[in-house]
Structures are given as C-alpha cells and as structure tokens.
Enzyme design. Structure first.
Site, PDB file in Angstrom:
ATOM      1  N   GLU A 112       0.832  -1.209   0.000  1.00  0.00           N
ATOM      2  CA  GLU A 112       0.000   0.000   0.000  1.00  0.00           C
ATOM      3  C   GLU A 112       0.868   1.262   0.000  1.00  0.00           C
ATOM      4  O   GLU A 112       0.527   2.252  -0.661  1.00  0.00           O
ATOM      5  CB  GLU A 112      -0.922  -0.020   1.214  1.00  0.00           C
ATOM      6  CG  GLU A 112      -1.966  -1.121   1.150  1.00  0.00           C
ATOM      7  CD  GLU A 112      -2.825  -1.201   2.392  1.00  0.00           C
ATOM      8  OE1 GLU A 112      -4.025  -1.460   2.256  1.00  0.00           O
ATOM      9  OE2 GLU A 112      -2.293  -1.014   3.507  1.00  0.00           O
ATOM     10  N   GLU A 132      -3.566  -9.629   4.171  1.00  0.00           N
ATOM     11  CA  GLU A 132      -4.382  -9.242   5.320  1.00  0.00           C
ATOM     12  C   GLU A 132      -5.586 -10.171   5.533  1.00  0.00           C
ATOM     13  O   GLU A 132      -5.963 -10.471   6.671  1.00  0.00           O
ATOM     14  CB  GLU A 132      -4.878  -7.796   5.154  1.00  0.00           C
ATOM     15  CG  GLU A 132      -3.835  -6.736   5.461  1.00  0.00           C
ATOM     16  CD  GLU A 132      -2.968  -6.387   4.270  1.00  0.00           C
ATOM     17  OE1 GLU A 132      -2.297  -5.346   4.314  1.00  0.00           O
ATOM     18  OE2 GLU A 132      -2.955  -7.156   3.280  1.00  0.00           O
TER      19      GLU A 132
END
Length: 261
Positions: A112, A132
């Site tokens: 990210e 995640e």
C-alpha cells in the site's frame, strides 16, 4: 525502535529516503511519524523536486505494519503522524513526484505504501502480496486503490486470496512501471529522478493536484476547475513565466529553461 530507522540523503534536487529497520523494514507508529516528518519536509522544501523511497538491504522493501510492535502495545488505530501510515498515504498537498524503488518484498501495508508513490520501479526479484485477509482483516488502502488501477477481477483476486505474485506479473498488470536487476535499481531510480527534477516543476505539481482532486469528480466539473484556474497549482502555472517558456523554446529552437516561477 531501531535507531535512525529512516536514512536520507540529498543529491541535487532529489531526496533519497531509505526505510532501515532490520530485519524486515516493518513500520511501527514511531517510524511512521518520522516518515511523515520527512515527506512533509520534502513537500515544503523549494529546493527539492523528486523523492525516491526504498528499503535497506536486498530482501525487504517493506512488509507493512510491525506486528511485534503491535504485540508490545502499538495500537493499529494509533497516531501514524502527519502523512498517515508510512508518511505518504494521507499527506496533504504533496504535489511533487515520489518514486518507489522496490528492492524486495512489498506486502500488506508495504504494498500500500508503494501504491502511494507516483512511479514504481522494482528489482527483478521483488515479490508482492496483500495477505491481510489471512489474518482476518482488510487491506484498507489497497481495497480503495487497486480496483481503480488494474482490472476489477484481478484486484479482487489479489485482495480475496492474499496470494503472492512476482515482479513479472506486477509489471504485466501495470502495478510496476519498470523492472531492473537489483544492482541497477537505485541507479536507474536516480536517473529517472534527475530527469524529472530537471523538468517543469509547476506542470508536475499541477498534474499531481488535478489527478488527486479530480478522482471523484465528474469530468466536466473537473475540466471547468482546470480551465477556470480554480486549482491552486493551475492558477500558479497559468500566471507563471514557465507557462510560456515551452512555446518560446520551441519557437527559438532551443531547450526550455524551467525556473519554477
């Protein structure tokens, strides 16, 4: 926290920022706040034009959030600093170019962070994942950004499975701009940064603001704000000497001389 987790050096108008937290360059709250200060300083320094973000070593760019620090009390909703996680994702008014030089694994929040940069260069051994989901949580920033940058079904595959993908697939998907042998990565990043730093900084700033601010606007509304010089960077550009320099240089058959004013 590792002493001096963020190393910086300046070469001309280029700021090199290295995340250096052995063993894996994971980011805790304190490191994130330092990164925010570094990138805010870059944003506000008129002598700097381009930043390069990389990781120390040849194995990890960044795996994201430091789970060991979290186990010791770092709250996931704690104070990440002025720029949000990693100093970039939420830094306001950053109208300068940031290049990611991905020297190894970029996963979770590290991927990210990479996506928060404007251009992405990677070593030929780099690999990527958004794991995640396997930990029962959401890759929040990637869930917002990735479906807008690559085909929806491909983004959903990466988000829903958390699978690893290599640098060749990343380039094919358009996630990575350039791939180089690891020993050439930083040199190539500086070559590109120097080229951009010599370019028209006012135009670059306008491009970044327009792309960012117009993301969720209707086309005509955004175009009206551009032609009406509503965006601050557009207003500055259209009233600058640089705005005329390109045409003058073409007419005079010479290279333009950009002054940033």
């Amino acid at each position: 926290m590792t002493e001096n987790p963020i190393k910086t050096r300046t070469i001309g108008k280029v700021l090199e920022v290295t995340l250096d937290r052995p063993k894996a360059n994971a980011i805790d709250l304190a490191t994130s706040r330092i990164m925010g200060q570094v990138f805010a300083g870059f944003r506000d320094d008129p002598d700097l034009r381009v930043a390069i973000l990389t990781g120390a070593g040849d194995k990890f760019f960044c795996p994201g959030w430091d789970l060991k620090a979290a186990a010791d009390g770092d709250a996931v909703d704690g104070d990440y600093g002025v720029g949000g996680f990693g100093g970039l994702q939420e830094l306001p008014d950053l109208n300068k170019v940031v290049i990611a030089a991905v020297n190894g694994i970029a996963c979770g929040g590290g991927l990210e962070l990479m996506l928060s940069c404007d251009l992405i260069m990677a070593a030929d051994h780099a690999s990527f994942a958004l794991p995640e989901i396997r930990s029962g949580t959401i890759a929040d920033a990637a869930s917002l950004k990735l479906p807008k940058r690559i085909p929806y079904h491909v983004a959903m595959d990466l988000l829903l499975t958390g699978r690893w993908f290599d640098v060749q697939e990343a380039q094919q998907l358009g996630v990575v701009n350039y791939v180089y042998p690891a020993d050439q990565l930083l040199e190539k990043a500086h070559e590109l940064a120097a080229e951009l730093a010599a370019g028209p900084s006012l135009v670059q700033a306008a491009i970044k603001e327009v792309v960012r601010e117009a993301e969720n606007m209707k086309f005509q509304d955004a175009l009206d704000k551009i032609t009406g010089s509503v965006f601050p960077t557009i207003k500055t550009l259209y009233s600058s000497d640089d705005q005329l320099e390109g045409a003058r240089a073409f007419a005079e058959k010479r290279d333009p001389v950009w002054k940033g004013e």
